[in-house]
Structure formats: C-alpha cells, structure tokens
Design an enzyme around this catalytic site. Sequence first.
Site, PDB file in Angstrom:
ATOM      1  N   GLU A  35      44.271  38.592  47.764  1.00 37.22           N
ATOM      2  CA  GLU A  35      44.947  38.985  46.536  1.00 37.22           C
ATOM      3  C   GLU A  35      46.437  38.753  46.780  1.00 37.22           C
ATOM      4  OE1 GLU A  35      46.135  42.641  43.621  1.00 37.22           O
ATOM      5  OE2 GLU A  35      46.034  42.842  45.788  1.00 37.22           O
ATOM      6  N   ASP A  47      43.508  43.113  50.215  1.00 36.36           N
ATOM      7  CA  ASP A  47      44.346  43.669  49.158  1.00 36.36           C
ATOM      8  C   ASP A  47      45.827  43.518  49.485  1.00 36.36           C
ATOM      9  OD1 ASP A  47      44.648  45.425  46.730  1.00 36.36           O
ATOM     10  OD2 ASP A  47      45.601  46.735  48.210  1.00 36.36           O
TER      11      ASP A  47
END
Length: 744
Positions: free
Chosen positions: A478, A425
Amino acid sequence: MSDFSHIESAAAGTAAPDRELDEHTAQALCEGRHGDPFAVLGPHEQPDGGVILRVWLPGAIGVEVLSRETPARLLARPGRSRLPGLFVAHLDYIEPYLLRVRWPWGEEVVEDPYSFGLLLGELDLYLIGEGTHRRLGACLGAHAMSVEGVAGVRFAVWAPNARRVSVIGEFNRHDGRRHLMRRRHPSGVWELFIPRLAPGAVYHYELIGADGQLLHKADPVALATQPPPLTGSVVADPAPIEWRDDEWLAARPLRQASEAPISIYELHAASWRRHGGDDGPCYSWRELAESLIPYVSEMGFTHVELLPIMEHPFGGSWGYQPLSQFAPSGRFGSPQDFAAFVDACHVAGIGVILDWVPAHFPTDPHGLARFDGTALYEYSHPFEGFHQDWNTYIYNLGRREVHGFLLSSALHWLREFHIDGLRVDAVASMLYRNYSRREGEWIPNRYGGQENLETIDFLRHLNEVVLEEVSGAVMIAEESTAWPGVTAPVSEGGLGFDWKWNMGWMHDTLSYMGQDPLYRSYHHHQMTFAMVYAYSERFVLPISHDEVVHGKGSLITRMPGDRWQQFAGLRAYLTFMWTHPGRKLLFMGCEFGQWQEWSHDREIDWWLLGDAGHAGVQHLVRELNLLYRTLPSLHEQDDRPNGFEWVVGDDAHNSVLAWLRWSHDGGATLVVVNLTPRVLQDYTVGVPREGRWFERFNSDSELYGGSNVGNGGGVAARQPRAHGQPCSLTLTLPPLGALILMPG
C-alpha cells in the site's frame, strides 16, 4: 547421603549456614531485583565438596526435596534462611529432584525451575543478535515442551537493557519474585523453563527497566493472547495443525501468477457478520468458515483479504495498531481455529491475504513501547520514532534485532498459517523520513535526504526472503506516492513487491464519479490518466475500507443523482473497474451497494438484499467475477501494453470511453461505457473484426436492476473504418451503462 544436622536445627528455628550468600545479594533476591538468579538458586557444587541447594519460594511454609526417580525417597528438608522465602540444604551430591512445597493454601509437588541448564542454543542467540533468525516464533515466546523429560513451558524474551525479568501469572500469584529469568549474554535474551505449566496458561513478563521502573508487559512473540480488554499472553497449544491444502499450495504459483485473474474481497472479520445483528458478538473463525467461504465462492472472488487480525488492544484501530505480531486475535478463537479457517478457504479454492503492519505500533503500556525501559523497538528521538498522525511509535528498522523481529513475523504468517500473501500497510509512511512532518520536525538520513534507508533495506530483504522461502506467496504494497520501482525486482534496484495498490486510479476515478454528469466532460482525464502509467508497476485496483469511512460515505452515496442514477452509476463504475487493467479489490458491503458508511461496531447491512436494486448490484458483481475469470482477455495481459488498446478515449463531450482487451492468442473483448444519464443512439465504435459482436454483458440489464436498454444481444460489424480500426459497430449506449461485447 546428606548432612541433616544443620537442617534439623534450622527446622527448629535456626537458619541453615549459607555464608556465600552476602547481604546485598540476599536483599536483591528478596526485593525481586536480582538479575542473575541462576548464580544463586538451584544446586551449586562447592569447592570443598558437596552441593548447596537454594530454593526460592516466597510465601512458602516449608519444602522437602524428593528424588525425581523415587518420589517417596526424601533427599533433604531444606532449612529456612535468614531471608524469608529462601530455603537451603547441603547435599553430598545432586541427582534429579522434586520439591514438595507447603503453601498456606495447600501443597504441591513440582520440579525446581533453577535445576535446569541453558535452554536456547548459541546459534539461536547469535541469529537473534544479527537480526537473521527466521523462526523467532519457535525460539522466543512461550513454548510447551519437555526438558530433561519434564513437561512444562520454556519462556524466552529479548530485553537487553532490563535489570531483571520474571514470568508472572496465576500459577505464581503474579509474584514477580518467584520465577526470575536467566539472562543470556551478550544477546540480551532472558529465558526460563517452568515445569508442569501447560498450554492455556496466561502470563505476562514483569521487568525492572533500565531506569528502575517496574513494568508489566505482554510477550512480543506470544503465539496466542487473551481477547481484549484483557492483556495477557497465552501459552499456545503445540498440537500440530492437520492441513488439507497440499493441492492448493502446489498450484499457488500459477494461481497467483501475473497472468492469473485476481479478484479480492476485503473484509473486517469483526463486522462482516455478528450474532443477532449489530450488537451481537463476533463470529468465530470456524463460524466464518461456515458462512463466509460459501458466500465468497458463490460471488466468484478468488481471494479474501483480512484487515489485520494480529492481536490489537483497540478495536477501533481495525487492527492497524497491532501489539502481537505473531498471534491471531483472541477475539475470534485460538490459533488452531484461525489455521482451520485458512485451510477451509484453500480447500474451497480461495486464497487468503492478510494486512500486515510493520510501520508502527501503539503506545499501550503493556506493549512494545519502551519495552525494557528504553526505546527498544522504536526510534528514541520523537522526530523519528513517533507518528504524529496516528499517535503511535515507529519501528526502528535500523536495529538488527527489530529488523529480524518483523522479518520473522512476516514469515510466521506465510509459513505457519499458509497465508498466500501479505499486504504491507502504510509503506509510504515508512519510506519517507519527513512523511506528514513539517520542516524542522524530521531528521534527514546520513546523506541529508528524506528517504528512510533502513526501511528500504528492510523491504528489499523481506521481499527477497519471501521469494526465496515461500513458494507462490505474494507481497503487496500500500504505497500512495510515486516512489519508483515498488514492484521492480531488487536486482534491478526496486523494492521487490509483487503488486502495488493503485491509489492514484482509485482517487481519480472516484473523484470523477462524484461529479454531476453535467460537468464530467471537464474531468474526463481522471478516467483515462491511469493508462499513462499503467505498466510502470503491477497494480491492484483498490476500492478498500478507507474509501467508505471517516465521512466519505459509502460507495453508492458517492454517486450523484437520484436513486436510479446512483444505482446505475455504481453498476457502470464496477464494470469499468472489472474491465480495466489491474487486479481487483472490493471492500465488503460495496458488492451490494450498502448505503451506510462502514462502521466496525456493527455488521454490514445484509437486510438490504431484500431490495431488488441491491440484489441487482450483487448479481452484477457475481457476473463480473465470472467474466473476469473465464475471459482470458480480461486478465492474461494485465501487465503488458499489448493487452489494452484505446478505441475511444477522447470523447469528453459525451463522457464515453471504449477500449479493447486482448488475450495472448489474439482474443478481443470490447468495453464501452456511457457515463451520462442519456441514452446515446447510433454511437459508432471501431472494432478490429467484421461479423457479429455479441453483447456479452450489459450493466443496464433488468437482471441487475437496470432499464434494459441495449442492442438486442448483438450487432454486426461493417464498414466504414472508425477509430483506427478496420470496421465499426453502431451501438445504442444505455444511460450510465457499460457494455462488454465479443466477436462471434
């Protein structure tokens, strides 16, 4: 064996002689400030012969020393010292012993924690200090085990700047004076073995920080936790997991290779289903296995991706502010329950990807924040160590031990729980020192640049180690900027990820679909631009949770027009996505066109499937997954330019797109998309082969809730040439519809 004369007098009220224990040491022990309890407590040989045994039991009425081999044999009755809670005996020699302790509330027989020697090996401590220990979950934290034939729990925690560390829990009435830990120099690791403690015991660490402040902390390397709002760490059950997924793991390198179809169902475990509807409790891992796995299998997804399931205090963070990087959340069951869920997924042929957050952590006082009274896990300067957007602390990856902590966390999920991939993330926030910061609010790197060099080193090292140690596992970034080489090999200067989320594709195409069809001709490039850079990285096309929250609305509400047009637009968009190069990711609820924006506090709107329009979208996604998996042309050459060919890319006036997808052996699939609500008759599309082209799929089919405009099952390709192809088809294009055709 023993000289009991002084003990008898002590029992009568006179303190046993203990001239070696000076007043300062005694006071530090009494106040729970002593940083080296093993230097005082337990058995100590004396220079003039014999052994002095000190037992520290604040609140005890009395204690007896028994032989461990023959518990009925009394070795000594230690006398009370002048220090309340300290009992002292002088013995001729020492043998394995037990303590029979009388408390105001009862009696217990237990081994003395201070009778055991060093617990962690020097190699473990060295690797922790170097940041290269790859199995911290088996080294630090709490582990039920036997030491010298005695069952109990070994505790170990890294807190190099703490003045004192204790283990506290119901087992010692949360008295931080009772179980003071031993510090191992120079690693800064504290350790203690507590006999007769068992799996399931809840504990915290009590620290006196570098600044003298008293701190209560959860274990950073806990393997199990209490469910929030409770904050305790839990001694995990050491029973081995019975895995049945050997076949899956053996085939995983092929199942997750660049040529394999990858279709991911992203979900939030706490809100996919709830007992009794929105206000009910969450499903457990075993309940999810019973209901989720059949659903995902029926829908044809190849993988599930879970929003972070590492323990996190605030449910509203959806798991993106985790505190326990080694423990599955106690909300859904035990670590064994989570392992059983993963195993059941693998047996059913479904891969499991976890979202993993090495970028930042929350400021909760029981967590990592200023863990030992200093900025230990985080950067000390707020320009480096505090994330303004999320009010969280940023990991100091330049510190070897923190680098190693996160590296070992990633390997823990991949190895211990057989996870098939980690989606890392917020990579962009890690890569840039000035991420979301104004000028003058960030600190440049040593070369004066904006790049976070420590993060680059960490990500490269992480991806190299995963590639080396976990066969077939994938690492997904990401990353929302144009950072070059995210999926390029480390040997070529890249970061070494396997896939990258294509945030540009997501943003552009959703922006286009949000336009009134009357104005889409002015935004045509938004649907074609992704092919300009399609092969610069290996991409996942994400329609994720982030696109259906924070006022953005649900996916179907992003589609303009009346209800019919919204459903048709959604079906056309999903077909566009499934036939576009890139692996697929769809968030739960989008597969049947949920109207409400997603909320983590309620389950998704399953009741909508009683409506034909929603059931039709679900049927369409199921069929798209089937086509994607069975047609090699739709996945074999995702990362190769010769796997895609524009046929019609410039018809902005009609908002029509057409392209060919190619398999390795020259198999062709034609996709034609009409993104206006008009039926387009006699539309010419060039194709590479003569003969009949079958209409394999039509998003406007009545099976999916459409108007059933199409081409009667197929069209013959004839002269003349068109769009650079040797022949052409004359098609009827359904309104807001997408066609998939294949040569017969």
